[in-house]
Design a protein around this motif. Structure first.
Motif, mmCIF file in Angstrom:
data_model
loop_
_atom_site.group_PDB
_atom_site.id
_atom_site.type_symbol
_atom_site.label_atom_id
_atom_site.label_comp_id
_atom_site.label_asym_id
_atom_site.label_seq_id
_atom_site.Cartn_x
_atom_site.Cartn_y
_atom_site.Cartn_z
ATOM 1 N N LEU A 96 3.042 5.669 3.148
ATOM 2 C CA LEU A 96 3.636 3.322 3.671
ATOM 3 C C LEU A 96 4.945 4.121 4.270
ATOM 4 O O LEU A 96 5.971 4.436 4.270
ATOM 5 C CB LEU A 96 4.059 3.039 1.938
ATOM 6 C CG LEU A 96 2.679 3.363 0.930
ATOM 7 C CD1 LEU A 96 3.467 3.138 -0.613
ATOM 8 C CD2 LEU A 96 2.009 1.563 1.537
ATOM 9 N N GLN A 135 3.278 12.973 6.863
ATOM 10 C CA GLN A 135 1.943 12.639 7.602
ATOM 11 C C GLN A 135 2.026 12.491 8.861
ATOM 12 O O GLN A 135 3.072 12.015 9.488
ATOM 13 C CB GLN A 135 1.612 10.761 7.071
ATOM 14 C CG GLN A 135 0.300 10.564 8.124
ATOM 15 C CD GLN A 135 0.006 8.853 7.861
ATOM 16 O OE1 GLN A 135 0.740 8.128 7.516
ATOM 17 N NE2 GLN A 135 -1.123 9.130 6.822
ATOM 18 N N ASN A 170 -6.368 4.001 11.071
ATOM 19 C CA ASN A 170 -5.572 2.908 11.390
ATOM 20 C C ASN A 170 -5.210 2.318 12.606
ATOM 21 O O ASN A 170 -4.218 1.845 13.281
ATOM 22 C CB ASN A 170 -4.461 2.918 10.097
ATOM 23 C CG ASN A 170 -4.877 3.131 9.437
ATOM 24 O OD1 ASN A 170 -5.194 3.116 8.979
ATOM 25 N ND2 ASN A 170 -3.347 3.083 8.424
ATOM 26 N N GLY A 172 -6.607 -1.563 -2.030
ATOM 27 C CA GLY A 172 -8.136 -2.566 -2.724
ATOM 28 C C GLY A 172 -7.599 -1.432 -4.444
ATOM 29 O O GLY A 172 -8.197 -2.511 -5.244
ATOM 30 N N ALA A 191 -5.862 7.127 -3.592
ATOM 31 C CA ALA A 191 -4.769 6.627 -3.443
ATOM 32 C C ALA A 191 -3.632 5.411 -3.569
ATOM 33 O O ALA A 191 -4.729 4.484 -2.429
ATOM 34 C CB ALA A 191 -4.188 6.974 -1.453
ATOM 35 N N GLY A 203 -1.284 2.351 -2.403
ATOM 36 C CA GLY A 203 -0.520 2.096 -1.104
ATOM 37 C C GLY A 203 0.400 0.515 -1.922
ATOM 38 O O GLY A 203 1.494 1.079 -2.337
ATOM 39 N N MET A 204 0.514 -0.530 -1.289
ATOM 40 C CA MET A 204 1.437 -1.579 -2.205
ATOM 41 C C MET A 204 1.264 -1.813 -3.430
ATOM 42 O O MET A 204 2.889 -2.084 -4.044
ATOM 43 C CB MET A 204 0.228 -3.297 -1.408
ATOM 44 C CG MET A 204 0.480 -3.084 -0.216
ATOM 45 S SD MET A 204 -0.410 -4.367 0.243
ATOM 46 C CE MET A 204 -2.139 -4.395 0.708
ATOM 47 N N PHE A 218 8.262 -5.253 1.980
ATOM 48 C CA PHE A 218 8.160 -4.112 2.546
ATOM 49 C C PHE A 218 8.163 -3.250 3.575
ATOM 50 O O PHE A 218 8.984 -1.851 3.657
ATOM 51 C CB PHE A 218 6.709 -4.275 3.186
ATOM 52 C CG PHE A 218 5.782 -4.630 2.115
ATOM 53 C CD1 PHE A 218 5.781 -4.704 1.213
ATOM 54 C CD2 PHE A 218 4.503 -4.829 2.519
ATOM 55 C CE1 PHE A 218 4.414 -4.731 -0.683
ATOM 56 C CE2 PHE A 218 3.166 -5.270 0.731
ATOM 57 C CZ PHE A 218 3.453 -4.537 0.009
#
Ligand SMILES: Cc1cc2nc3c(=O)[nH]c(=O)nc-3n(C[C@H](O)[C@H](O)[C@H](O)COP(=O)(O)O)c2cc1C
Length: 909
Positions: free
Chosen positions: A560, A634, A713, A824, A843, A845-846, A872
């Motif tokens: 993130l 990452q 991405n 999601g 994993a 994320g948000m 964020f």
């Protein structure tokens, strides 16, 4: 010693010797409030007695009780009253239960009895409180006082209210005055400020509504100004009895139903709905109690204070001492316990060293919460059920501790532990009568306990969430909670050994539940869910091995970008705190981190090319490792998704000179679209590969456990892979194997540095990122994933929300390493994905942003906080929108918002 000075009592001293010699030593042990039960009484003495100024038939006495073999005496208040035959038969009969002895005074025979059974005596006390009266007594004073809450009970002083002693089931005497007031008379006297009086006054004045308000008090002040609380007066709150009884009734009905109508109770989730509402309310009120006690009031006895390292050491020493003493007692009493308890006892005695050692490790923690005044003896019996709500009672603290200890500020988590243990007791107690069906019913109760605990914690977390000093970060607080649990269970064990040996199984099994937690590397301790609960709960918490990486659970932190590094892209202490908070997740994948200056495309994202960056990351990996977490970096190159503004005027690079459609550059204002990149030449490609190799080496020096190559991405590796961004006609373009060549060269270079077992790869098979697309995604990604599998990479992360057209299910069988699904997912869908074999881990994320304690929330059923997209990125996201120079620490204070503002945890930054 004072002597009675009124005519009615003159001559009573003929009864005085038998009273002390025979009557009181028999009377006292029969009283529920007497604390010296079981100990042989050596002698009883009147330490002080005086007759009431205007009521010659009342005598206030303070007695001392000495026990054989003990040097310390216990002191009790014993107000006495005399009744004469002319008071009438009815009165004589009503007083019989409270009578001590017949007395002969000046040829009259009367009864001497406990004055709290005397209506007029109790009414007078209330009246004197209303008047804030002061009455000299011996060398000191009786000081009566009323609080503003007394005003709510005007009729209380009318003297006409009936007085009724309530069933004697506590260490004090409770008297109902009409249905307005409840008088609590202390029997055992302890000089010093009474915690209950102090707490009652504070909470009543603060307007906390879920206690019985304190209306008044009577204290004795001796000649040295030292006070002793004698009587407290509370407003009476209508209630349906205490929560222990309520729970036992509830569980009895539930267990009966389980036996009689098993098909009705199969869906336990629905069955316990109402009780869960109760438990949530209880949690909320507990949180509100702590919030009120944590207010800065200006009163030093109540002001919250940070928990210091010295506090922690002191508490842990005490817990250790008490645990040692308890284990010694257990060893001594082993033979006298039921034989069925022996295996448990032996297991515990064998593991005592490990249990004590776990405490030592806890001492290194920063609990992050404040210490405050707290309930101190919190369990279901200390709560009244009042309509849809609860009333918290008995704020006097744990009676076995000194007043000073009880007035000490402590972590409020002690109360949380108290109540959680009480649920466990309630479950065991409810099961006791069902001896024949024990086996069948025990799992039902486990389930009830799990749901109740989760609901309680949910309510507590809700009520304390936005309180900086209180909101519990369960993951962080867990080792401390475990220490408090050890303390509590040891206390329970000592109590049961002394009083109810046939209940000893409950604390024994409580202690045994702590043992499996010791096998896990510190501090992955899950106190709030018992092992049985965990196994029933979720595959998400099972450990898993990816290459050389051992994940303790399958909840992974998705990478993130948070834009909180400094302007030289050096990671700072704020970031260390952020990652440390999440150390409890099975694997942390860091935010994307550029391997070279040409690989950046956003403000304040970190790098891994400079020494300062390596040093910055080192602090982060240390902080995560200290907490037992594992973390991979990452590795990133944005390729064409950049702008000359970020690159010292240079043109961004990509596989081909194609701009990503008409996309606006992320986080740049005023808005501007991405430009056409410079197509990398073959020698330049080799340089980028070398930059990844260097980044990998730097990551090693920075202490990471491995690296994850960002191949998704829409960034550089993805641009090479997917056909719409790569129009090359050389060995790096065209067929899937050619388009995968550059990504695989990067993989090989990184694997050379780390070994495949510590390298992961991130891909986004849905192809809908930042201008990406592929003519045949299944073919392209299948090729790449197979090639990664051949190289035995530790894991891949496939970012693709689950939908009918997902290709991840087809990629999954092609990869032999760990398959991490992403996008999601909720706890439930993640469990399903793992259980069905679609993934080995998930994993988040948000969801990980506002829930540093996501693992604990999943375990305990606490609803995760909702993401707040506006926080964020940092408050200064636009590179050229800098209002103020950056402070030397490398971050702005405003960076904390939405970053470290979830939960109380404050790892110093
Ligand atoms: C604020 C934010 C920053 C992100 N930064 C990165 C990143 O640095 N690297 C990456 O691979 N994905 C990044 N992502 C994507 C997430 O890792 C994840 O794939 C995405 O949020 C979908 O998962 P979720 O539904 O669990 O949030 C980011 C997502 C968000 C919301």
């Amino acid at each position: 010693m004072n002597t009675p000075s009124n005519p009615n009592l003159e001559g009573w001293s003929a009864s005085y010797q038998p009273l002390l010699g025979e009557i009181l030593p028999t009377f006292l042990p029969a009283q529920r409030w007497f604390a010296g039960k079981g100990a042989p009484i050596e002698k009883v003495e009147f330490e002080q007695y005086v007759s009431w100024p205007e009521h010659s038939e009342w005598l206030l006495a303070r007695i001392g009780v000495w026990f054989t073999g003990r040097s310390e005496a216990q002191h009790y208040a014993l107000p006495l009253a005399l009744a004469w035959p002319e008071d009438g038969e009815e009165k004589w009969r009503s007083l019989r239960r409270s009578a001590l002895t017949k007395v002969q005074i000046q040829a009259r025979t009367g009864w001497l009895y406990d004055a709290f059974a005397e209506e007029r005596f109790c009414q007078l006390l209330v009246k004197l409180m209303a008047q804030n009266a002061q009455i000299p007594l011996g060398a000191g004073w009786l000081r009566f006082s009323a609080t503003p809450a007394f005003a709510g009970c005007p009729s209380a002083i009318s003297e006409a209210l009936p007085v009724k002693q309530l069933a004697a089931d506590s260490s004090n005497t409770s008297i109902a005055i009409g249905d307005r007031l409840l008088m609590k008379a202390y029997r055992r006297l302890q000089s010093g400020m009474s915690p209950e009086l102090e707490m009652g006054r504070f909470l009543t004045e603060a307007g906390f509504r879920n206690i019985a308000p304190l209306a008044g008090a009577l204290e004795y002040e001796d000649g040295n100004g030292e006070r002793t609380a004698l009587v407290l007066l509370h407003g009476f709150v209508a209630n349906q009895g205490d929560a222990w009884r309520y729970t036992q009734d509830y569980l009895k009905r539930f267990l009966d139903n389980c036996l009689q109508q098993p098909e009705m109770v199969r869906k336990a989730d629905e069955i316990h709905g109402l009780y869960r509402i109760f438990a949530t309310t209880l949690g909320r009120r507990t949180g509100e109690l702590h919030r009120t006690l944590a207010q800065i009031s200006g009163d030093p006895a109540f002001n919250p204070e940070p928990i210091t390292a010295a506090d922690l050491t002191r508490w842990l020493n005490r817990i250790r001492d008490e645990a040692i003493a308890t284990f010694e007692r257990l060893a001594q009493q082993r033979e006298s316990l039921p034989e069925s308890a022996w295996p448990r006892v032996d297991r515990l005695l064998a593991a005592r060293g490990a249990l004590l050692a776990s405490l030592k490790q806890t001492a290194t923690l920063n609990p992050g919460t404040v210490k405050i005044r707290y309930h101190g003896d919190y369990h279901l019996g200390q709560v009244l059920v009042a309509k849809e709500d609860v009333i918290i009672i008995d704020l006097e603290g744990e009676p076995s501790r000194t007043l000073e200890e009880r007035r000490d500020k402590q972590s409020p988590l002690r109360d949380v532990v108290g109540m959680v243990r009480s649920f466990n007791y309630a479950a065991h107690a409810a099961l006791r009568p069902f001896t024949a069906d024990r086996q069948a019913l025990a799992p039902r109760l486990d389930d009830w306990e799990r749901q109740t605990r989760a609901a309680f914690l949910n309510g507590y977390a809700e009520a304390t969430r936005d309180n900086v000093g209180l909101g519990i970060d369960l993951a962080q607080a867990n080792p401390l909670l475990q220490a408090f649990t050890l303390e509590k269970v040891c206390y329970e064990l000592r109590y049961e050994l002394d009083n109810r040996p046939d209940w000893v199984e409950i604390p024994l099994s409580g202690l045994c539940e702590l043992l499996p937690l010791l096998d896990q590397p510190f501090p992955r301790i899950n106190l709030l869910s018992s092992p049985s609960m965990e196994s029933a709960m979720s595959i998400l918490f099972e450990p898993v091995q990816f290459g050389e990486l051992r994940l303790q659970n399958r909840v992974v932190l998705a990478p993130l970008t948070r834009c909180r590094a400094d302007y030289q892209r050096v990671p700072n202490a704020l970031m260390a705190a952020y990652y440390a908070q999440r150390a409890w997740m099975g694997l942390l994948i860091t935010e994307a981190t550029s391997v070279e200056p040409m690989g950046v495309g956003y403000p304040r994202t970190p790098g891994i090319w400079s020494e300062a960056q390596v040093a910055g990351w080192r602090k982060i990996t240390d902080a995560v490792h200290e907490r037992g977490g594992i973390i991979v970096l990452q590795l990133w190159h944005v390729g064409r998704l950049s702008d000359p503004l970020y690159l010292n005027g240079a043109t961004p690079v990509g596989p081909s000179a194609i701009a990503p459609h008409e996309l606006s550059i992320a986080l740049l204002r005023p808005k501007k679209t991405y430009g056409v990149p410079h197509a990398l030449t073959v020698p330049e490609i080799a340089q980028v590969v070398a930059a990844f190799r260097q980044g990998a080496q730097n990551a090693k020096r920075a202490g990471f456990d491995g690296v994850e190559i960002h191949g998704g991405n829409g960034y550089l590796l993805d641009q090479f892979l997917q056909s719409n961004a790569n129009l090359r006609t050389d060995a790096y373009g065209g067929s899937p194997d050619n388009r995968a060549r550059f990504p695989l060269e990067v993989v090989d270079a990184v694997v050379e540095v780390w070994g495949a077992g510590r390298v992961g790869y991130h891909l986004a098979p849905r192809c809908d990122f930042l201008g990406m697309g592929d003519a045949n995604p299944l073919e392209t990604f299948s090729y790449l994933v197979s090639a990664l599998s051949q190289r035995h990479l530790a894991f891949i992360v496939a970012r693709e929300r689950a939908a009918p057209d997902s290709i991840s299910p087809k990629l999954r069988p092609l990869f032999t390493g760990g398959f991490i699904a992403n996008e999601g997912y909720t706890q439930q869908t993640a469990e399903q994905a793992i259980a069905s074999g679609l993934a080995d881990a998930v994993a988040f994320g948000m969801l990980s942003i506002p829930n540093p304690d996501l693992v604990e929330k999943f375990k305990t059923g606490i609803t995760p906080n909702a993401p707040q997209p506006e926080t964020f990125y940092n408050k200064h996201p636009y590179l050229f929108d800098l209002a103020e120079p950056m402070p030397a620490e490398g971050f702005y204070e405003s960076d904390r918002e939405g970053y470290l503002s979830f939960g109380p945890l404050k790892v110093s930054a």
